[in-house]
Design a protein around this motif. Structure first.
Motif, mmCIF file in Angstrom:
data_model
loop_
_atom_site.group_PDB
_atom_site.id
_atom_site.type_symbol
_atom_site.label_atom_id
_atom_site.label_comp_id
_atom_site.label_asym_id
_atom_site.label_seq_id
_atom_site.Cartn_x
_atom_site.Cartn_y
_atom_site.Cartn_z
ATOM 1 N N PHE A 1 -9.476 6.554 -1.282
ATOM 2 C CA PHE A 1 -9.086 5.442 -1.134
ATOM 3 C C PHE A 1 -7.535 5.331 -2.031
ATOM 4 N N LEU A 2 -8.020 5.716 -3.145
ATOM 5 C CA LEU A 2 -6.783 5.941 -4.182
ATOM 6 C C LEU A 2 -5.529 6.569 -3.711
ATOM 7 N N VAL A 3 -5.860 7.763 -2.797
ATOM 8 C CA VAL A 3 -4.748 8.490 -2.126
ATOM 9 C C VAL A 3 -3.935 7.355 -1.333
ATOM 10 N N GLU A 4 -4.829 6.553 -0.540
ATOM 11 C CA GLU A 4 -4.315 5.685 0.646
ATOM 12 C C GLU A 4 -3.530 4.571 -0.212
ATOM 13 N N LEU A 5 -4.247 4.052 -1.119
ATOM 14 C CA LEU A 5 -3.503 3.247 -1.961
ATOM 15 C C LEU A 5 -2.312 3.587 -2.550
ATOM 16 N N ARG A 6 -2.113 4.581 -2.979
ATOM 17 C CA ARG A 6 -0.806 5.316 -3.590
ATOM 18 C C ARG A 6 0.357 5.170 -2.590
ATOM 19 N N ALA A 7 -0.191 5.648 -1.434
ATOM 20 C CA ALA A 7 0.708 5.664 -0.320
ATOM 21 C C ALA A 7 1.028 4.149 0.291
ATOM 22 N N ALA A 8 0.451 3.054 -0.113
ATOM 23 C CA ALA A 8 0.659 1.930 0.542
ATOM 24 C C ALA A 8 1.538 1.141 -0.627
ATOM 25 N N ILE A 9 1.478 1.435 -1.849
ATOM 26 C CA ILE A 9 2.537 0.733 -2.711
ATOM 27 C C ILE A 9 3.272 1.970 -3.120
ATOM 28 N N ASP A 10 4.286 1.636 -3.857
ATOM 29 C CA ASP A 10 5.393 2.767 -4.428
ATOM 30 C C ASP A 10 4.662 3.321 -5.445
ATOM 31 N N SER B 1 2.145 -7.284 -5.042
ATOM 32 C CA SER B 1 1.764 -7.387 -3.483
ATOM 33 C C SER B 1 0.174 -7.959 -3.460
ATOM 34 N N ASP B 2 -0.033 -8.715 -2.008
ATOM 35 C CA ASP B 2 -1.535 -9.007 -1.771
ATOM 36 C C ASP B 2 -2.389 -7.782 -1.350
ATOM 37 N N LEU B 3 -3.148 -7.331 -2.014
ATOM 38 C CA LEU B 3 -3.878 -5.892 -1.633
ATOM 39 C C LEU B 3 -5.115 -6.206 -0.924
ATOM 40 N N SER B 4 -5.411 -7.450 -0.602
ATOM 41 C CA SER B 4 -6.794 -7.941 -0.347
ATOM 42 C C SER B 4 -7.209 -7.325 1.155
ATOM 43 N N ALA B 5 -6.241 -6.934 1.906
ATOM 44 C CA ALA B 5 -6.700 -6.303 3.099
ATOM 45 C C ALA B 5 -7.316 -4.752 2.993
ATOM 46 N N ILE B 6 -6.381 -3.871 2.213
ATOM 47 C CA ILE B 6 -6.923 -2.716 1.969
ATOM 48 C C ILE B 6 -7.976 -2.451 1.203
ATOM 49 N N PHE B 7 -8.173 -3.403 0.157
ATOM 50 C CA PHE B 7 -9.312 -3.308 -0.821
ATOM 51 C C PHE B 7 -10.524 -3.903 0.162
ATOM 52 N N GLY B 8 -10.322 -4.916 1.134
ATOM 53 C CA GLY B 8 -11.253 -5.500 1.934
ATOM 54 C C GLY B 8 -11.793 -4.293 2.834
ATOM 55 N N GLU B 9 -10.979 -3.392 3.512
ATOM 56 C CA GLU B 9 -11.233 -2.431 4.290
ATOM 57 C C GLU B 9 -11.995 -1.302 3.691
ATOM 58 N N TRP B 10 -11.478 -1.025 2.356
ATOM 59 C CA TRP B 10 -12.106 0.218 1.686
ATOM 60 C C TRP B 10 -13.360 -0.132 0.845
ATOM 61 N N VAL B 11 -13.112 -1.227 -0.016
ATOM 62 C CA VAL B 11 -13.864 -1.284 -1.228
ATOM 63 C C VAL B 11 -15.022 -2.339 -0.953
ATOM 64 N N TYR B 12 -14.507 -3.411 -0.285
ATOM 65 C CA TYR B 12 -15.610 -4.708 -0.241
ATOM 66 C C TYR B 12 -16.507 -4.582 1.109
#
Length: 274
Positions: free
Chosen positions: A214-223, A258-269
């Motif tokens: 998830f952190l790999v994907e988050l790193r790629a999603a934001i700069d 940024s609003d990161l609710s989508a990626i956190f919703g998909e991976w975390v919650y």
């Protein structure tokens, strides 16, 4: 940690330790004995190497990468070594366990990695816990991915720093493979899932491997700058405290704007809490 000793006579010495910082109880541990030792000073704190194997060992050589790892992790955390130091205790077998201020490092683990330095994992992973897992720790086991997933990711990030992008990519492929196995088994749970795991292996696949991925994907999603800025702000803000996943999300949203609710919703919650 404050420490004092007093001679009692008859060959006995009384040692007293007192923690001056809040620490999760599961991180308390002790190692007592007369161990061959080596001490290294770094700008981030004092490193202590100890040999508890009962056999000769070149501690400086076995732990040669540790000072550079400390510098890398301290930079990414925005904090030097907690409590000004860290001890690596070399023990027999395949042990790999972090505690409040030291880690058990199995000689068997190091021997296994000797022929392939780029595969080295145990020293970096247990060291990373001094910041992520120990200095900042989770409020409940539900968010345990913030301990283990971050440490697994930071091990991969260290490999990228030390050996380059190809080694980092190999590490990520291993994580993707473990998640693929979860999906095949119908067990791709959210990181903050509160249910029971059928085995330790399943828990590790979710909270360790998927957490790091998830952190790999988050790193790629934001700069890149926002990612490391967010991790640094999160670590500094919650040092000595407990956290939940929302704390990490807020830190990353603030850093990225940024609003990161989508990626956190998909991976975390998961869908119910997104």
């Amino acid at each position: 940690m404050k420490w004092a000793e007093r001679e009692l006579g008859g060959g006995l010495t009384l040692h007293r330790w007192r923690s001056v910082d809040p620490v999760s109880p599961y991180l308390f541990a002790f190692a007592a004995g007369r161990f061959p030792r080596k001490t290294i000073e770094t700008p981030q704190g004092t490193l202590h190497y100890r040999n508890a194997t009962g056999a000769p060992a070149d501690l400086a050589s076995l732990f040669a990468e540790t000072p550079a790892m400390v510098a890398f992790f301290a930079d990414r955390a925005g904090m030097d070594l907690p409590r000004g130091g860290y001890t690596q205790l070399l023990v027999p077998g395949r042990e790999a366990q972090e505690t409040m201020s030291f880690s058990l490092i199995g000689r068997g683990e190091l021997d296994r990695e000797t022929d392939e330095p780029e595969a080295a994992w145990v020293i970096a992973h247990e060291l990373a816990h001094q910041w992520w897992g120990n200095r900042v720790t989770t409020e409940t086991w539900r968010d345990f991915w913030l301990n283990e997933g971050v440490a697994v990711f930071m091990t991969a990030a260290w490999k990228q720093e030390r050996f380059g992008n190809t080694t980092y990519a190999k590490e990520i492929e291993i994580l993707r493979g473990r998640r693929a196995q979860l999906i095949e088994r119908g067990w791709d749970k959210p990181l903050a899932w509160s249910g029971d795991y059928p085995s330790l292996g399943y828990r590790r696949a979710v909270q360790y491997s998927k957490g790091a991925l998830f952190l790999v994907e988050l790193r790629a999603a934001i700069d890149e700058k926002a990612f490391w800025s967010g991790l640094r702000a999160y670590t500094r803000s919650f040092a000595g405290k407990t956290v939940v996943s929302r704390d990490f999300q807020k830190a990353m949203e603030t850093a990225s704007g940024s609003d990161l609710s989508a990626i956190f919703g998909e991976w975390v919650y998961g869908p119910a809490e997104a």
